[in-house]
Scaffold this active site. Structure first.
Site, PDB file in Angstrom:
ATOM      1  N   HIS A   1      33.989   1.762  10.301  1.00 51.47           N
ATOM      2  CA  HIS A   1      33.401   2.830   9.503  1.00 51.47           C
ATOM      3  C   HIS A   1      32.434   3.593  10.398  1.00 51.47           C
ATOM      4  O   HIS A   1      32.011   3.103  11.449  1.00 51.47           O
ATOM      5  CB  HIS A   1      32.660   2.260   8.308  1.00 51.47           C
ATOM      6  CG  HIS A   1      33.564   1.673   7.271  1.00 51.47           C
ATOM      7  ND1 HIS A   1      33.138   1.404   5.998  1.00 51.47           N
ATOM      8  CD2 HIS A   1      34.870   1.307   7.310  1.00 51.47           C
ATOM      9  CE1 HIS A   1      34.132   0.893   5.289  1.00 51.47           C
ATOM     10  NE2 HIS A   1      35.202   0.827   6.075  1.00 51.47           N
TER      11      HIS A   1
ATOM     12  N   GLU B   1      29.271   4.274  10.179  1.00 45.30           N
ATOM     13  CA  GLU B   1      27.988   3.608  10.409  1.00 45.30           C
ATOM     14  C   GLU B   1      28.143   2.431  11.367  1.00 45.30           C
ATOM     15  O   GLU B   1      27.295   2.223  12.243  1.00 45.30           O
ATOM     16  CB  GLU B   1      27.387   3.121   9.078  1.00 45.30           C
ATOM     17  CG  GLU B   1      27.118   4.217   8.077  1.00 45.30           C
ATOM     18  CD  GLU B   1      28.283   4.516   7.143  1.00 45.30           C
ATOM     19  OE1 GLU B   1      28.052   5.141   6.105  1.00 45.30           O
ATOM     20  OE2 GLU B   1      29.451   4.148   7.461  1.00 45.30           O
TER      21      GLU B   1
ATOM     22  N   SER C   1      27.726   8.240   1.396  1.00 45.99           N
ATOM     23  CA  SER C   1      26.982   7.061   0.950  1.00 45.99           C
ATOM     24  C   SER C   1      27.580   5.789   1.561  1.00 45.99           C
ATOM     25  O   SER C   1      28.787   5.575   1.490  1.00 45.99           O
ATOM     26  CB  SER C   1      27.045   6.984  -0.582  1.00 45.99           C
ATOM     27  OG  SER C   1      26.319   5.899  -1.079  1.00 45.99           O
TER      28      SER C   1
ATOM     29  N   CYS D   1      29.072   2.215   2.257  1.00 47.72           N
ATOM     30  CA  CYS D   1      29.768   1.214   1.445  1.00 47.72           C
ATOM     31  C   CYS D   1      29.005  -0.113   1.492  1.00 47.72           C
ATOM     32  O   CYS D   1      27.969  -0.229   2.141  1.00 47.72           O
ATOM     33  CB  CYS D   1      31.192   1.025   1.968  1.00 47.72           C
ATOM     34  SG  CYS D   1      31.256   0.151   3.562  1.00 47.72           S
TER      35      CYS D   1
ATOM     36  N   CYS E   1      28.673  -1.500   5.197  1.00 45.36           N
ATOM     37  CA  CYS E   1      27.700  -0.756   6.007  1.00 45.36           C
ATOM     38  C   CYS E   1      26.281  -0.926   5.460  1.00 45.36           C
ATOM     39  O   CYS E   1      25.321  -0.999   6.233  1.00 45.36           O
ATOM     40  CB  CYS E   1      28.096   0.707   6.081  1.00 45.36           C
ATOM     41  SG  CYS E   1      29.682   0.941   6.948  1.00 45.36           S
TER      42      CYS E   1
END
Length: 152
Positions: free
Chosen positions: A54, A56, A81, A83, A86
């Site tokens: 991801h 992040e 936003s 998950c 993360c």
């Protein structure tokens, strides 16, 4: 929200566009300490056939091994936003501040972050929402597969 928040989110959006240009999902992130970007990344699930890349996660990995105290001085900027995975990483490394571009397309466990002392700021930017919505409209099967994978 500060002028710096807008400037660093623009860098996260550039990372999201990198992912899109590579054939990936357009989500980007940057890690900032003392008004300097120390890590950047973008969603690389499709490009690397990964289950964890991801934006992040990629961003934190690209920052390299920092000292624990260093993370406590950071803000992570992410176009979407975070998950559950993360968010867990944000809590694990005790990153105290998260600035998100939008949370309409997908809303992670924001209450959980906040209940653990993380300052969360939603810039609610149309650009972030539009970028991901266009991708989802063109690639509903890919998006639905990813969402089912983590929310089933």
């Amino acid at each position: 929200m500060t002028e710096e928040d807008i400037q660093f989110m623009k860098k996260a959006i550039l990372e999201a566009r990198k992912s899109l240009n590579e054939g990936g999902i357009p989500i980007g992130a940057v890690l900032v300490a003392d008004n300097n970007i120390i890590g950047s990344g973008h969603n690389r699930l499709l490009q690397t056939n990964s289950t964890i890349k991801h934006a992040e996660m990629d961003c934190i990995e690209n920052a390299g091994r920092l000292k624990g105290l260093d993370y406590k001085k950071c803000t992570i900027y992410t176009t979407l936003s975070p998950c559950e995975m993360c968010s867990g990483m944000i809590l694990l490394y005790k990153i105290p501040r998260v600035v998100i571009g939008e949370n309409i397309t997908l809303k992670g466990p924001e209450d959980y972050l906040q209940s653990n002392g993380v300052e969360l700021i939603n810039l609610n930017l149309k650009e972030c929402k539009s970028l991901l919505e266009k991708y989802i409209n063109k690639n509903p099967d890919i998006w639905n597969d990813e969402i089912e994978r983590v929310h089933d």
